[in-house]
Scaffold this active site. Structure first.
Site, PDB file in Angstrom:
ATOM      1  N   ASP A  82      11.870  11.189 -11.453  1.00  6.46           N
ATOM      2  CA  ASP A  82      12.762  11.391 -12.605  1.00  6.46           C
ATOM      3  C   ASP A  82      14.042  12.037 -12.084  1.00  6.46           C
ATOM      4  O   ASP A  82      13.998  12.835 -11.149  1.00  6.46           O
ATOM      5  CB  ASP A  82      12.083  12.324 -13.621  1.00  6.46           C
ATOM      6  CG  ASP A  82      12.633  12.148 -15.028  1.00  6.46           C
ATOM      7  OD1 ASP A  82      11.872  11.724 -15.914  1.00  6.46           O
ATOM      8  OD2 ASP A  82      13.832  12.449 -15.237  1.00  6.46           O
TER       9      ASP A  82
ATOM     10  N   TYR B 126      17.983   4.895 -20.399  1.00  9.39           N
ATOM     11  CA  TYR B 126      18.651   5.479 -21.564  1.00  9.39           C
ATOM     12  C   TYR B 126      18.169   4.717 -22.788  1.00  9.39           C
ATOM     13  O   TYR B 126      17.936   3.503 -22.706  1.00  9.39           O
ATOM     14  CB  TYR B 126      20.168   5.324 -21.445  1.00  9.39           C
ATOM     15  CG  TYR B 126      20.831   6.149 -20.362  1.00  9.39           C
ATOM     16  CD1 TYR B 126      20.505   7.487 -20.178  1.00  9.39           C
ATOM     17  CD2 TYR B 126      21.819   5.590 -19.558  1.00  9.39           C
ATOM     18  CE1 TYR B 126      21.140   8.243 -19.201  1.00  9.39           C
ATOM     19  CE2 TYR B 126      22.463   6.336 -18.583  1.00  9.39           C
ATOM     20  CZ  TYR B 126      22.115   7.662 -18.413  1.00  9.39           C
ATOM     21  OH  TYR B 126      22.751   8.408 -17.454  1.00  9.39           O
TER      22      TYR B 126
ATOM     23  N   TYR C 283      21.518  -1.619 -25.995  1.00 13.08           N
ATOM     24  CA  TYR C 283      20.229  -1.063 -25.558  1.00 13.08           C
ATOM     25  C   TYR C 283      19.172  -2.172 -25.509  1.00 13.08           C
ATOM     26  O   TYR C 283      18.497  -2.360 -24.492  1.00 13.08           O
ATOM     27  CB  TYR C 283      19.796   0.077 -26.498  1.00 13.08           C
ATOM     28  CG  TYR C 283      18.350   0.467 -26.321  1.00 13.08           C
ATOM     29  CD1 TYR C 283      17.909   1.054 -25.143  1.00 13.08           C
ATOM     30  CD2 TYR C 283      17.404   0.214 -27.331  1.00 13.08           C
ATOM     31  CE1 TYR C 283      16.572   1.385 -24.966  1.00 13.08           C
ATOM     32  CE2 TYR C 283      16.072   0.540 -27.161  1.00 13.08           C
ATOM     33  CZ  TYR C 283      15.661   1.119 -25.976  1.00 13.08           C
ATOM     34  OH  TYR C 283      14.338   1.429 -25.804  1.00 13.08           O
TER      35      TYR C 283
ATOM     36  N   LYS D 152      17.166  -4.181 -22.152  1.00 13.77           N
ATOM     37  CA  LYS D 152      15.715  -4.329 -22.010  1.00 13.77           C
ATOM     38  C   LYS D 152      15.349  -5.814 -21.906  1.00 13.77           C
ATOM     39  O   LYS D 152      14.423  -6.190 -21.171  1.00 13.77           O
ATOM     40  CB  LYS D 152      14.995  -3.682 -23.195  1.00 13.77           C
ATOM     41  CG  LYS D 152      15.124  -2.165 -23.229  1.00 13.77           C
ATOM     42  CD  LYS D 152      14.215  -1.492 -22.196  1.00 13.77           C
ATOM     43  CE  LYS D 152      14.286   0.016 -22.212  1.00 13.77           C
ATOM     44  NZ  LYS D 152      13.287   0.677 -21.403  1.00 13.77           N
TER      45      LYS D 152
ATOM     46  N   PHE E 252       7.159  -0.507 -30.984  1.00 17.97           N
ATOM     47  CA  PHE E 252       7.783  -0.301 -32.293  1.00 17.97           C
ATOM     48  C   PHE E 252       8.153   1.196 -32.361  1.00 17.97           C
ATOM     49  O   PHE E 252       8.564   1.753 -31.348  1.00 17.97           O
ATOM     50  CB  PHE E 252       6.870  -0.854 -33.404  1.00 17.97           C
ATOM     51  CG  PHE E 252       6.996  -2.374 -33.435  1.00 17.97           C
ATOM     52  CD1 PHE E 252       6.483  -3.153 -32.405  1.00 17.97           C
ATOM     53  CD2 PHE E 252       7.717  -2.999 -34.428  1.00 17.97           C
ATOM     54  CE1 PHE E 252       6.677  -4.533 -32.367  1.00 17.97           C
ATOM     55  CE2 PHE E 252       7.907  -4.384 -34.412  1.00 17.97           C
ATOM     56  CZ  PHE E 252       7.390  -5.141 -33.388  1.00 17.97           C
ATOM     57  N   ASN E 253       8.039   1.867 -33.490  1.00 18.97           N
ATOM     58  CA  ASN E 253       8.539   3.254 -33.553  1.00 18.97           C
ATOM     59  C   ASN E 253       7.482   4.242 -33.064  1.00 18.97           C
ATOM     60  O   ASN E 253       6.458   4.414 -33.709  1.00 18.97           O
ATOM     61  CB  ASN E 253       8.967   3.590 -34.975  1.00 18.97           C
ATOM     62  CG  ASN E 253      10.221   2.843 -35.369  1.00 18.97           C
ATOM     63  OD1 ASN E 253      10.270   1.619 -35.280  1.00 18.97           O
ATOM     64  ND2 ASN E 253      11.239   3.557 -35.765  1.00 18.97           N
TER      65      ASN E 253
ATOM     66  N   GLY F 168      23.508  -1.149 -38.325  1.00 19.12           N
ATOM     67  CA  GLY F 168      22.595  -1.828 -37.402  1.00 19.12           C
ATOM     68  C   GLY F 168      21.117  -1.609 -37.699  1.00 19.12           C
ATOM     69  O   GLY F 168      20.261  -2.056 -36.935  1.00 19.12           O
TER      70      GLY F 168
HETATM   71  N1  UFG Z   1      16.440   7.591 -40.451  1.00 16.89           N
HETATM   72  C1  UFG Z   1      16.914   8.386 -41.479  1.00 16.89           C
HETATM   73  N2  UFG Z   1      17.368   9.633 -41.176  1.00 16.89           N
HETATM   74  C2  UFG Z   1      17.371  10.130 -39.897  1.00 16.89           C
HETATM   75  C3  UFG Z   1      16.875   9.321 -38.866  1.00 16.89           C
HETATM   76  C4  UFG Z   1      16.430   8.051 -39.173  1.00 16.89           C
HETATM   77  O1  UFG Z   1      16.933   7.970 -42.643  1.00 16.89           O
HETATM   78  O2  UFG Z   1      17.805  11.283 -39.700  1.00 16.89           O
HETATM   79  C5  UFG Z   1      15.927   6.243 -40.762  1.00 16.89           C
HETATM   80  C6  UFG Z   1      16.684   5.149 -40.043  1.00 16.89           C
HETATM   81  O3  UFG Z   1      17.809   4.772 -40.790  1.00 16.89           O
HETATM   82  C7  UFG Z   1      15.626   4.070 -39.947  1.00 16.89           C
HETATM   83  C8  UFG Z   1      14.312   4.843 -39.823  1.00 16.89           C
HETATM   84  O4  UFG Z   1      14.604   6.159 -40.287  1.00 16.89           O
HETATM   85  O5  UFG Z   1      15.587   3.338 -41.136  1.00 16.89           O
HETATM   86  C9  UFG Z   1      13.800   4.933 -38.393  1.00 16.89           C
HETATM   87  O6  UFG Z   1      14.848   5.376 -37.562  1.00 16.89           O
HETATM   88  P1  UFG Z   1      14.631   5.890 -36.063  1.00 16.89           P
HETATM   89  O7  UFG Z   1      15.972   6.274 -35.524  1.00 16.89           O
HETATM   90  O8  UFG Z   1      13.541   6.894 -36.028  1.00 16.89           O
HETATM   91  O9  UFG Z   1      14.073   4.604 -35.338  1.00 16.89           O
HETATM   92  P2  UFG Z   1      14.715   3.140 -35.198  1.00 16.89           P
HETATM   93  O10 UFG Z   1      13.851   2.244 -36.023  1.00 16.89           O
HETATM   94  O11 UFG Z   1      16.154   3.098 -35.461  1.00 16.89           O
HETATM   95  O12 UFG Z   1      14.593   2.973 -33.645  1.00 16.89           O
HETATM   96  C10 UFG Z   1      13.427   2.581 -33.012  1.00 16.89           C
HETATM   97  C11 UFG Z   1      13.364   3.137 -31.596  1.00 16.89           C
HETATM   98  C12 UFG Z   1      14.526   2.615 -30.792  1.00 16.89           C
HETATM   99  C13 UFG Z   1      14.521   1.135 -30.828  1.00 16.89           C
HETATM  100  C14 UFG Z   1      14.538   0.669 -32.275  1.00 16.89           C
HETATM  101  C15 UFG Z   1      14.428  -0.805 -32.380  1.00 16.89           C
HETATM  102  O13 UFG Z   1      13.377   4.526 -31.661  1.00 16.89           O
HETATM  103  O14 UFG Z   1      14.414   3.056 -29.456  1.00 16.89           O
HETATM  104  O15 UFG Z   1      13.422   1.214 -32.958  1.00 16.89           O
HETATM  105  O16 UFG Z   1      14.799  -1.238 -33.643  1.00 16.89           O
HETATM  106  F1  UFG Z   1      15.597   0.640 -30.221  1.00 16.89           F
END
Ligand code: UFG
Length: 338
Positions: free
Chosen positions: A31, A81, A146, A150, A174-175, A291
């Site tokens: 790392d 990243y 990003y 990948k 996924f998340n 997005g």
């Molecule tokens: N959200 C909020 N408030 C916040 C943070 C997030 O309402 O403070 C919402 C976002 O708008 C989204 C959902 O919560 O609708 C999930 O958001 P995250 O940022 O937790 O996760 P993402 O779905 O955006 O991202 C995840 C991964 C990324 C990956 C992406 C692929 O964490 O690494 O899925 O779509 F790129």
């Protein structure tokens, strides 16, 4: 067996290291500690006699020395990243670290005859969903740099398999949610963008964080907020071990989605946090975040069938462990600042 884990001082990489230690693998962890943390490496060192190498994949001589000086049988590659928004503003940083770094890594693997890699990919490689649940055959059209980095790596791995017989398993997450059951590691990002940590952080009185915001409640979903598939990190890293064992046994490249196959809305996750913490949490509705797709959840049948992977942990458990980690993180930060 000696397994190299890149990015082991980060969130998912460190959970994977714990899983591999518990399953009696010898691990070498690499790392650059740019977004990862030395405290996490110190915790890993308490569990086993592991070798930590501080180095950067973008630096060819760091990678060359890593393979020259260590006997490595296989690689599990997390170092990258991963902030979507930052990648839009600064794609060069992302292509350089994620793509060039991985290129250096796999070139050295080929040179030193290390022919197995498990790669941390993402559902962001699919882009805007054409249908849900998303299976592995869904077209891959990322909508941010990003996700593109990948996907480029997935292409590189496919080509390296054909030309050099480098076998790879691509795992599309996924998340990812939750933290280690004993809070030995957790989600520790200097810039936090993810839903669950943001909700939890907003509950600490002394934090300078603002009130938790829901990004948009006018989506075409049952309660108007976005739907995601929250997979527990300990379940997720177990899939890496199964993927590695599949690679060793079958010597075949493949790609798998890793999710729970269930969608939870932002509002549901928020309500579950209130329930788990038994606390009313302040919230405000903000504008949509650019997005964000409306609904994303996985079809992970392929990982069930081929890897025999069955995620078991609930979102309540993920939230509970994430909260325990947030408390621990405050202790670590207090210790750091003396
Ligand atoms: N959200 C909020 N408030 C916040 C943070 C997030 O309402 O403070 C919402 C976002 O708008 C989204 C959902 O919560 O609708 C999930 O958001 P995250 O940022 O937790 O996760 P993402 O779905 O955006 O991202 C995840 C991964 C990324 C990956 C992406 C692929 O964490 O690494 O899925 O779509 F790129």
């Amino acid at each position: 067996m000696n397994i190299l884990i890149t990015g082991a001082a980060g969130y998912i990489g460190s959970h994977c290291a714990i899983n591999f230690i518990n399953n009696n693998y010898n691990i070498i962890v690499f790392d650059n500690l740019e977004t990862g943390h030395i405290e996490i490496i110190e915790e890993l060192k308490k569990l086993a006699d592991i070798k930590f190498i501080k180095g950067d994949l973008r630096n060819k001589s760091d990678v060359e020395n890593l393979f020259k000086e260590n006997k490595i049988d296989a690689v599990v590659h997390f170092a990258a990243y991963s902030l979507v928004e930052e990648s839009v503003k600064n794609p060069s940083k992302y292509y350089n670290n994620n793509v060039v770094g991985t290129l250096n890594l796999i070139d050295s693997m080929v040179k030193y005859n290390v022919k197995k890699i498990v790669f941390s990919s993402t559902c962001a490689t699919y882009g805007e969903p054409k249908y849900t649940p998303l299976d592995e055959n869904h077209p891959q059209n990322p909508i941010n740099p990003y996700g593109s980095t990948k996907l480029v790596i997935e292409y590189m791995l496919k080509d390296y398999d054909k030309a050099y017989d480098l076998k790879s398993i691509k795992l599309r997450y996924f998340n990812v949610a939750g933290c280690d059951e004993k809070s030995r590691t957790g989600e520790w990002h200097d810039i936090e963008t993810h839903l669950i940590p943001n909700i939890l952080k907003s509950t600490f009185e002394n934090d300078s964080n603002k009130k938790f915001k829901i990004f948009g409640n006018d989506y075409n979903t049952p309660d108007g907020t976005c739907v995601r598939d929250y997979v527990n990190v300990e379940d997720l890293v177990e899939a890496h071990r199964l993927a590695l064992e599949y690679l060793i046994k079958e010597n075949k490249s493949d790609a798998f989605n890793l999710g729970t196959q269930k969608g939870n809305s932002v509002r549901e996750v928020f309500d579950t946090c209130q329930k788990v913490l038994n606390k009313k949490i302040d919230v405000e509705i903000a504008q949509r975040r650019e997005g964000d797709p409306e609904i994303l959840y996985s079809n992970s049948q392929k990982a069930h069938k081929i890897l025999n992977w069955h995620p078991k942990k609930t979102i309540e458990y993920s939230i509970k462990t994430a909260y325990e980690w947030e408390c621990k993180l405050r202790e670590i930060l207090a210790e750091r600042s003396g």
